[in-house]
Design an enzyme around this catalytic site. Structure first.
Site, PDB file in Angstrom:
ATOM      1  N   SER A  39       0.818  -1.225   0.000  1.00  0.00           N
ATOM      2  CA  SER A  39       0.000   0.000   0.000  1.00  0.00           C
ATOM      3  C   SER A  39       0.848   1.271   0.000  1.00  0.00           C
ATOM      4  O   SER A  39       1.729   1.446   0.859  1.00  0.00           O
ATOM      5  CB  SER A  39      -0.878  -0.032   1.257  1.00  0.00           C
ATOM      6  OG  SER A  39      -1.329   1.257   1.588  1.00  0.00           O
ATOM      7  N   GLY A  40       0.541   2.154  -0.926  1.00  0.00           N
ATOM      8  CA  GLY A  40       1.238   3.445  -0.940  1.00  0.00           C
ATOM      9  C   GLY A  40       0.949   4.235   0.321  1.00  0.00           C
ATOM     10  O   GLY A  40       1.846   4.878   0.884  1.00  0.00           O
ATOM     11  N   LEU A  41      -0.297   4.164   0.777  1.00  0.00           N
ATOM     12  CA  LEU A  41      -0.654   4.853   2.016  1.00  0.00           C
ATOM     13  C   LEU A  41       0.129   4.256   3.189  1.00  0.00           C
ATOM     14  O   LEU A  41       0.707   4.977   4.012  1.00  0.00           O
ATOM     15  CB  LEU A  41      -2.168   4.746   2.272  1.00  0.00           C
ATOM     16  CG  LEU A  41      -2.639   5.245   3.636  1.00  0.00           C
ATOM     17  CD1 LEU A  41      -2.383   6.740   3.789  1.00  0.00           C
ATOM     18  CD2 LEU A  41      -4.119   4.931   3.846  1.00  0.00           C
ATOM     19  N   ASP A  51       0.548  10.395   1.954  1.00  0.00           N
ATOM     20  CA  ASP A  51       0.381   9.646   0.700  1.00  0.00           C
ATOM     21  C   ASP A  51       0.036  10.634  -0.413  1.00  0.00           C
ATOM     22  O   ASP A  51      -1.080  10.647  -0.930  1.00  0.00           O
ATOM     23  CB  ASP A  51      -0.719   8.599   0.895  1.00  0.00           C
ATOM     24  CG  ASP A  51      -0.934   7.725  -0.334  1.00  0.00           C
ATOM     25  OD1 ASP A  51      -0.033   7.667  -1.185  1.00  0.00           O
ATOM     26  OD2 ASP A  51      -2.011   7.104  -0.430  1.00  0.00           O
ATOM     27  N   ASP A  78       1.197  -1.133  -5.209  1.00  0.00           N
ATOM     28  CA  ASP A  78       0.475   0.109  -5.486  1.00  0.00           C
ATOM     29  C   ASP A  78       1.494   1.066  -6.109  1.00  0.00           C
ATOM     30  O   ASP A  78       2.396   1.546  -5.423  1.00  0.00           O
ATOM     31  CB  ASP A  78      -0.058   0.640  -4.143  1.00  0.00           C
ATOM     32  CG  ASP A  78      -0.754   1.979  -4.264  1.00  0.00           C
ATOM     33  OD1 ASP A  78      -0.881   2.507  -5.385  1.00  0.00           O
ATOM     34  OD2 ASP A  78      -1.177   2.491  -3.202  1.00  0.00           O
ATOM     35  N   ASP A  80       0.757   3.937  -7.662  1.00  0.00           N
ATOM     36  CA  ASP A  80       0.189   5.289  -7.826  1.00  0.00           C
ATOM     37  C   ASP A  80      -0.099   5.571  -9.303  1.00  0.00           C
ATOM     38  O   ASP A  80      -0.776   4.796  -9.944  1.00  0.00           O
ATOM     39  CB  ASP A  80       1.131   6.325  -7.201  1.00  0.00           C
ATOM     40  CG  ASP A  80       1.188   6.209  -5.678  1.00  0.00           C
ATOM     41  OD1 ASP A  80       0.296   5.551  -5.108  1.00  0.00           O
ATOM     42  OD2 ASP A  80       2.101   6.767  -5.071  1.00  0.00           O
ATOM     43  N   GLU A 107      -3.048   4.089 -11.323  1.00  0.00           N
ATOM     44  CA  GLU A 107      -4.355   4.763 -11.235  1.00  0.00           C
ATOM     45  C   GLU A 107      -4.405   5.975 -12.142  1.00  0.00           C
ATOM     46  O   GLU A 107      -3.375   6.624 -12.403  1.00  0.00           O
ATOM     47  CB  GLU A 107      -4.639   5.144  -9.782  1.00  0.00           C
ATOM     48  CG  GLU A 107      -3.695   6.164  -9.189  1.00  0.00           C
ATOM     49  CD  GLU A 107      -3.797   6.254  -7.668  1.00  0.00           C
ATOM     50  OE1 GLU A 107      -3.500   5.250  -6.989  1.00  0.00           O
ATOM     51  OE2 GLU A 107      -4.163   7.330  -7.159  1.00  0.00           O
ATOM     52  N   LYS A 113      -0.173  12.701  -7.241  1.00  0.00           N
ATOM     53  CA  LYS A 113      -1.511  12.306  -6.787  1.00  0.00           C
ATOM     54  C   LYS A 113      -1.625  12.407  -5.271  1.00  0.00           C
ATOM     55  O   LYS A 113      -0.612  12.394  -4.555  1.00  0.00           O
ATOM     56  CB  LYS A 113      -1.846  10.900  -7.244  1.00  0.00           C
ATOM     57  CG  LYS A 113      -0.919   9.831  -6.730  1.00  0.00           C
ATOM     58  CD  LYS A 113      -1.637   8.730  -6.037  1.00  0.00           C
ATOM     59  CE  LYS A 113      -1.436   8.769  -4.524  1.00  0.00           C
ATOM     60  NZ  LYS A 113      -2.068   7.652  -3.823  1.00  0.00           N
ATOM     61  N   ASN A 115      -3.822  10.764  -1.878  1.00  0.00           N
ATOM     62  CA  ASN A 115      -4.609   9.607  -1.478  1.00  0.00           C
ATOM     63  C   ASN A 115      -6.087   9.838  -1.810  1.00  0.00           C
ATOM     64  O   ASN A 115      -6.586  10.957  -1.695  1.00  0.00           O
ATOM     65  CB  ASN A 115      -4.432   9.339   0.025  1.00  0.00           C
ATOM     66  CG  ASN A 115      -5.231   8.128   0.482  1.00  0.00           C
ATOM     67  OD1 ASN A 115      -6.402   8.231   0.844  1.00  0.00           O
ATOM     68  ND2 ASN A 115      -4.609   6.977   0.435  1.00  0.00           N
ATOM     69  N   SER A 116      -6.773   8.793  -2.207  1.00  0.00           N
ATOM     70  CA  SER A 116      -8.155   8.915  -2.697  1.00  0.00           C
ATOM     71  C   SER A 116      -9.118   9.499  -1.670  1.00  0.00           C
ATOM     72  O   SER A 116     -10.192   9.981  -2.038  1.00  0.00           O
ATOM     73  CB  SER A 116      -8.660   7.541  -3.133  1.00  0.00           C
ATOM     74  OG  SER A 116      -7.874   7.061  -4.192  1.00  0.00           O
ATOM     75  N   ARG A 150      -6.506   1.204 -12.387  1.00  0.00           N
ATOM     76  CA  ARG A 150      -7.413   1.650 -11.321  1.00  0.00           C
ATOM     77  C   ARG A 150      -8.179   2.883 -11.782  1.00  0.00           C
ATOM     78  O   ARG A 150      -7.574   3.887 -12.178  1.00  0.00           O
ATOM     79  CB  ARG A 150      -6.570   1.938 -10.085  1.00  0.00           C
ATOM     80  CG  ARG A 150      -7.259   2.705  -8.984  1.00  0.00           C
ATOM     81  CD  ARG A 150      -6.418   2.618  -7.742  1.00  0.00           C
ATOM     82  NE  ARG A 150      -6.685   3.660  -6.791  1.00  0.00           N
ATOM     83  CZ  ARG A 150      -6.098   3.749  -5.602  1.00  0.00           C
ATOM     84  NH1 ARG A 150      -5.216   2.836  -5.235  1.00  0.00           N
ATOM     85  NH2 ARG A 150      -6.376   4.736  -4.783  1.00  0.00           N
ATOM     86  N   HIS A 181     -12.657   2.026  -7.764  1.00  0.00           N
ATOM     87  CA  HIS A 181     -12.578   2.551  -6.395  1.00  0.00           C
ATOM     88  C   HIS A 181     -13.814   3.403  -6.107  1.00  0.00           C
ATOM     89  O   HIS A 181     -14.308   4.110  -6.994  1.00  0.00           O
ATOM     90  CB  HIS A 181     -11.310   3.389  -6.237  1.00  0.00           C
ATOM     91  CG  HIS A 181     -10.813   3.466  -4.821  1.00  0.00           C
ATOM     92  ND1 HIS A 181     -11.444   2.861  -3.757  1.00  0.00           N
ATOM     93  CD2 HIS A 181      -9.723   4.087  -4.284  1.00  0.00           C
ATOM     94  CE1 HIS A 181     -10.770   3.095  -2.650  1.00  0.00           C
ATOM     95  NE2 HIS A 181      -9.724   3.845  -2.933  1.00  0.00           N
TER      96      HIS A 181
END
Ligand code: SPV
Ligand code: MG
Length: 302
Positions: A39-41, A51, A78, A80, A107, A113, A115-116, A150, A181
């Protein structure tokens, strides 16, 4: 590496644990997860940074390699936005593939970017992102590497049609799977997407991230024809809560006594990484990670 592609070819739900280091990866393996999400986060947080595209590709790759080497599970990294433009994606594929990473996910957001779940989101141009997907597929040497595209349209507040169009473009560009997502607090948006996706006759497997809709069950996702669920940040959030609680107790009680019974014994730590038996330390499994044999003498369910 083949294990991940084979899992995507089956009909059952693949359960993927979001992890950020060797320890969290080993604990996910202990509980029978099929794969790891580097996970990037999680990796950013464990480095003490947000992130928001702060870490470099080499830093994220190094963390993914730690997880790969600590377990027998196939790792999905991940990646990104792919770290820049098409040339960056091509190098990314070469580096991750050479390191034995089983899958990568890029993504369709603009670099840098965020975090979503961090407010404002800037989508990438769909055509340009599809070109990145094609470049990734053309760059891979090992046919088993899985490239996941993604779709962030629903996260960015775009329409369901936009999300579907983007996903179709990315599948046509060669993506092995589509991660759709959503930040809704129910599975409804993902359900609608999955029904439309299958109704259109699209065949690329769907991947979801049930962070904001955690009550959805594996059986419900399977019934929707979803192929993989990434439990992206639960292990990270558990670590934050547990470490915080223990350290607060030590300061609050002026000793480590009060919390001692609640934390694992050192023996368990030594058993986890097998301190006393070199024969069980290496190799964790065969280099291609074709099997799910438990490493380090751990039973997966222990
Ligand atoms: C991550 O774990 O870094 C992800 C999933 O990309 S999310 O945090 O939902 O964006
Ligand atoms: Mg991420």
């Amino acid at each position: 590496m083949a294990a991940l592609r084979e899992a995507f070819a089956s009909q059952r739900l693949i359960r993927i644990a979001g992890t950020h280091d060797g320890l969290s990866a080993m604990l996910a393996e202990r509980h029978g997860f099929d794969s790891l999400w580097a996970s990037g986060l999680g990796i950013s947080t464990s480095h003490g940074v947000p992130d928001t595209s702060i870490l470099t590709m080499t830093e994220l790759l190094a963390a993914a390699v730690v997880m790969h080497q600590a377990t027998c599970l196939p790792v999905i990294a991940d990646c990104d936005t792919g770290f820049g433009e098409i040339d960056n994606v091509v190098r990314m594929i070469r580096c991750y593939e050479a390191a034995g990473i089983a899958g990568v996910c890029i993504e369709d957001k603009q670099f840098p970017k965020r975090n979503s779940f961090l407010g404002r989101q800037e989508l990438a141009d769909a055509h340009e992102f599809a070109q990145k997907v094609t470049a990734a597929k053309e760059a891979q040497i090992n046919p088993d590497l899985v490239v996941i595209a993604r779709v962030e349209a629903l996260i960015a507040g775009a329409s369901m049609n936009e999300a579907l169009d983007r996903a179709r473009n990315y599948a046509a560009a060669g993506a092995d799977a589509i991660l759709i997502h959503s930040k809704l607090d129910t599975v409804s948006e993902v359900r609608e997407f999955a029904m439309l996706w299958h109704g259109l006759g699209e065949r690329a497997p769907l991947v979801v991230v049930p962070t904001t809709y955690p009550s959805v069950t594996a059986g419900e996702l399977e019934a929707l024809g979803v192929r993989a669920a990434i439990y992206a940040n639960q292990a990270l959030r558990a670590a934050v809560r547990a470490i915080d609680r223990v350290l607060a107790s030590i300061v609050g009680a002026s000793s480590a006594q009060a919390i001692d019974a609640e934390i694992c014994a050192l023996k368990e730590v030594f058993e986890l990484v097998v301190t006393d038996d070199p024969a069980r330390q290496t190799p964790a499994c065969d280099p291609l990670k074709a099997t799910h044999a438990a490493p380090h003498g751990l039973s997966p369910k222990r």
